[in-house]
Motif scaffolding. Structure first.
Motif, PDB file in Angstrom:
ATOM      1  N   ARG A   1      51.215  40.310  28.440  1.00  0.00           N
ATOM      2  CA  ARG A   1      50.056  41.051  28.933  1.00  0.00           C
ATOM      3  C   ARG A   1      49.308  41.630  27.744  1.00  0.00           C
ATOM      4  O   ARG A   1      49.885  42.322  26.919  1.00  0.00           O
TER       5      ARG A   1
ATOM      6  N   MET B   1      44.984  42.909  26.491  1.00  0.00           N
ATOM      7  CA  MET B   1      43.619  43.140  26.927  1.00  0.00           C
ATOM      8  C   MET B   1      42.747  43.307  25.692  1.00  0.00           C
ATOM      9  O   MET B   1      43.144  43.959  24.732  1.00  0.00           O
TER      10      MET B   1
ATOM     11  N   LEU C   1      41.234  39.961  29.977  1.00  0.00           N
ATOM     12  CA  LEU C   1      42.666  40.102  30.192  1.00  0.00           C
ATOM     13  C   LEU C   1      43.346  38.783  29.837  1.00  0.00           C
ATOM     14  O   LEU C   1      42.831  37.712  30.138  1.00  0.00           O
ATOM     15  N   HIS C   2      44.506  38.896  29.203  1.00  0.00           N
ATOM     16  CA  HIS C   2      45.315  37.732  28.876  1.00  0.00           C
ATOM     17  C   HIS C   2      46.691  37.971  29.486  1.00  0.00           C
ATOM     18  O   HIS C   2      47.372  38.931  29.146  1.00  0.00           O
ATOM     19  N   VAL C   3      47.046  37.131  30.436  1.00  0.00           N
ATOM     20  CA  VAL C   3      48.302  37.299  31.162  1.00  0.00           C
ATOM     21  C   VAL C   3      49.014  35.952  31.145  1.00  0.00           C
ATOM     22  O   VAL C   3      48.435  34.939  31.525  1.00  0.00           O
TER      23      VAL C   3
ATOM     24  N   THR D   1      51.970  36.344  38.203  1.00  0.00           N
ATOM     25  CA  THR D   1      50.899  36.467  37.208  1.00  0.00           C
ATOM     26  C   THR D   1      49.827  37.428  37.695  1.00  0.00           C
ATOM     27  O   THR D   1      49.306  38.243  36.929  1.00  0.00           O
ATOM     28  N   GLU D   2      49.474  37.364  38.970  1.00  0.00           N
ATOM     29  CA  GLU D   2      48.493  38.297  39.524  1.00  0.00           C
ATOM     30  C   GLU D   2      49.003  39.739  39.458  1.00  0.00           C
ATOM     31  O   GLU D   2      48.238  40.659  39.170  1.00  0.00           O
TER      32      GLU D   2
ATOM     33  N   LYS E   1      51.059  40.943  37.228  1.00  0.00           N
ATOM     34  CA  LYS E   1      50.959  41.342  35.821  1.00  0.00           C
ATOM     35  C   LYS E   1      49.531  41.754  35.476  1.00  0.00           C
ATOM     36  O   LYS E   1      49.316  42.730  34.763  1.00  0.00           O
ATOM     37  N   SER E   2      48.537  41.009  35.977  1.00  0.00           N
ATOM     38  CA  SER E   2      47.150  41.366  35.687  1.00  0.00           C
ATOM     39  C   SER E   2      46.785  42.693  36.337  1.00  0.00           C
ATOM     40  O   SER E   2      45.994  43.461  35.808  1.00  0.00           O
ATOM     41  N   ARG E   3      47.376  42.998  37.471  1.00  0.00           N
ATOM     42  CA  ARG E   3      47.091  44.255  38.172  1.00  0.00           C
ATOM     43  C   ARG E   3      47.466  45.449  37.304  1.00  0.00           C
ATOM     44  O   ARG E   3      46.776  46.471  37.313  1.00  0.00           O
TER      45      ARG E   3
END
Length: 59
Positions: A17, A19, A28-30, A47-48, A50-52
Motif C-alpha cells: 500500500r 500513496m 493509490l498503489h495497492v 485489494t479493494e 487495502k485501498s480503503r
C-alpha cells in the motif's frame, strides 16, 4: 524495504500500500498476488479493502 543491519542481515518487507500526493490528484498503489490456488474474486476484494485503508486517510 526494511532495515539493514551491520552484520549483513536485513529484513525485507513487501510494501502493498502506498500513496502519492500531487497538487491536483492522489494516486493509490495497492498490490496483491495470485497463485495457482488463488481465487481471483477473493483477491480482488482484498485489494479493494487495502485501498480503503488509504482512501479513509484522505476522505
Amino acid at each position: 524495504l526494511g532495515p539493514v543491519y551491520g552484520n549483513g542481515q536485513f529484513d525485507l518487507f513487501v510494501n502493498l500500500r502506498s500513496m502519492e500526493l500531487f497538487r491536483d490528484r492522489v494516486e493509490l498503489h495497492v498490490g496483491g498476488g495470485l497463485t495457482a490456488l488463488s481465487d481471483a474474486d477473493s483477491e480482488w476484494n482484498e485489494t479493494e479493502i487495502k485501498s480503503r485503508t488509504l482512501l479513509d486517510l484522505i476522505e
